[in-house]
Design a protein around this motif. Structure first.
Motif, PDB file in Angstrom:
ATOM      1  N   GLN A   1       7.392  62.148  53.051  1.00 16.33           N
ATOM      2  CA  GLN A   1       8.247  62.275  54.243  1.00 16.33           C
ATOM      3  C   GLN A   1       9.326  63.355  54.099  1.00 16.33           C
ATOM      4  OE1 GLN A   1       7.801  61.130  57.116  1.00 16.33           O
ATOM      5  NE2 GLN A   1       7.002  59.031  57.140  1.00 16.33           N
TER       6      GLN A   1
ATOM      7  N   LYS B   1      10.263  65.057  57.283  1.00 15.63           N
ATOM      8  CA  LYS B   1      10.555  64.203  58.442  1.00 15.63           C
ATOM      9  C   LYS B   1      11.765  64.707  59.244  1.00 15.63           C
ATOM     10  CE  LYS B   1      11.468  59.326  59.465  1.00 15.63           C
ATOM     11  NZ  LYS B   1      11.581  57.973  58.847  1.00 15.63           N
TER      12      LYS B   1
ATOM     13  N   GLU C   1       7.025  56.171  60.697  1.00 12.98           N
ATOM     14  CA  GLU C   1       7.107  54.894  59.962  1.00 12.98           C
ATOM     15  C   GLU C   1       6.033  54.769  58.883  1.00 12.98           C
ATOM     16  OE1 GLU C   1       9.726  53.231  60.562  1.00 12.98           O
ATOM     17  OE2 GLU C   1      10.215  54.459  62.318  1.00 12.98           O
ATOM     18  N   THR C   2       5.298  55.828  58.642  1.00 17.38           N
ATOM     19  CA  THR C   2       4.205  55.756  57.652  1.00 17.38           C
ATOM     20  C   THR C   2       4.744  55.958  56.240  1.00 17.38           C
ATOM     21  OG1 THR C   2       2.642  56.587  59.292  1.00 17.38           O
ATOM     22  CG2 THR C   2       1.974  56.784  56.982  1.00 17.38           C
ATOM     23  N   ASP C   3       4.355  55.071  55.365  1.00 18.79           N
ATOM     24  CA  ASP C   3       4.790  55.191  53.966  1.00 18.79           C
ATOM     25  C   ASP C   3       3.806  56.040  53.176  1.00 18.79           C
ATOM     26  OD1 ASP C   3       7.048  53.574  54.164  1.00 18.79           O
ATOM     27  OD2 ASP C   3       5.802  51.760  54.075  1.00 18.79           O
TER      28      ASP C   3
END
Ligand code: SF4
Length: 280
Positions: A239, A242, A256-258
């Protein structure tokens, strides 16, 4: 247009994760077109030094701007727009590279052109690679392969290593992930194989997007058959970019993706290894 040699914005950045926008916004459209046609000038996000993941040894990396793909996980969306980059003459870019010529030789490193998509500026890329080869510097191109056919066979010989991103095998998945068709990328991979040009394949593993193991097995089998893929790198989604999506106000579906679990990364690496491809 002013002589790009006189532009004072530093080319060097600490990392490609520095957000850069509008550096070339005052370049008239006609000059952008002529730069693209001749390759005498290009648009660069920055030069960074010290990378060890963009080819063998320590790399100096020039990050181009301009990309026609829209990967859901792109960590540098500021590089999508060419005029977000700094207009740089090919002479200035070569001068920047020359600063590191001796150091790269001593450390066994080289020069990598990344982006964005460098072949959006294929004439500039070809000229910069020619300059690097004149300096006897190892060259690598990090590309999504879509515009591979813009380089002649002779120009391919200026590139010691292609870091080829294959993002998905299934055409629908690829389209969902990138907005484009993967056929040109696969065609470029076959051409590189036919010409025996060394390739490192790069695959970004994104939970819920590119972690279909049947798909990964197809990519691995394809890579194994080519015969010129020296290694595959499974790159876990992260991220770090981001904040760029947020600052550029671009809707980011992976907010929201890990990152994938290490066990999933290892499983993906295992798929490549089982197909007979050295993988990391
Ligand atoms: S090809 Fe690369 S630069 Fe272009 S959108 Fe995809 S990840 Fe970003």
């Amino acid at each position: 247009m002013s002589d790009p040699h006189t532009v004072t914005t530093p080319l060097e950045a600490k990392s490609p994760f520095e957000l850069r926008v509008n550096l070339g916004k005052d370049v008239p459209e006609t000059d952008v077109r002529s730069a693209l046609a001749t390759g005498d000038m290009g648009f660069l996000h920055s030069f960074t030094t010290g990378a060890t993941v963009d080819g063998p040894g320590v790399r100096v990396v020039a990050w181009t701007t301009g990309c026609n793909w829209r990967c859901l996980y792109c960590h540098n969306p500021d590089t999508w727009t060419m005029t977000n980059g700094l207009p740089v003459s090919v002479g200035r870019a070569a001068d920047e590279l020359r600063k590191y010529q001796q150091g790269l030789k001593i450390m066994g490193g080289g020069f990598t052109l990344s982006g964005g998509e460098p072949l959006m500026q294929h004439r500039f890329a070809a000229k910069l690679f020619a300059a690097a080869k004149e300096m006897k510097i190892h060259t690598a191109l990090d590309t999504n392969g879509y515009y591979g056919d813009t380089l002649s066979d002779a120009e391919l010989e200026l590139i010691d290593l292609v870091l080829l991103d294959i993002k998905a095998w299934n055409p629908q998945r690829h389209k969902h992930l990138t907005g484009t068709d993967n056929a040109p990328t696969l065609a470029f991979a076959r051409r590189l194989a036919a010409r025996r040009r060394p390739v490192w394949l790069r695959f970004v593993l994104v939970p819920g997007v590119s972690d279909d193991f049947d798909d990964i097995a197809h990519i691995a089998a394809f890579a194994a058959k080519l015969g010129n893929v020296e290694r595959a790198d499974v790159l876990p989604f992260h991220q770090m970019g981001k904040y760029k999506w947020k600052q550029l106000a671009i809707p980011y579906s992976l907010a929201e993706t890990d990152p994938p679990d290490q066990s999933v990364v290892e499983r993906a690496i295992g798929v490549f290894r089982s197909a007979g491809v050295k993988a990391f």
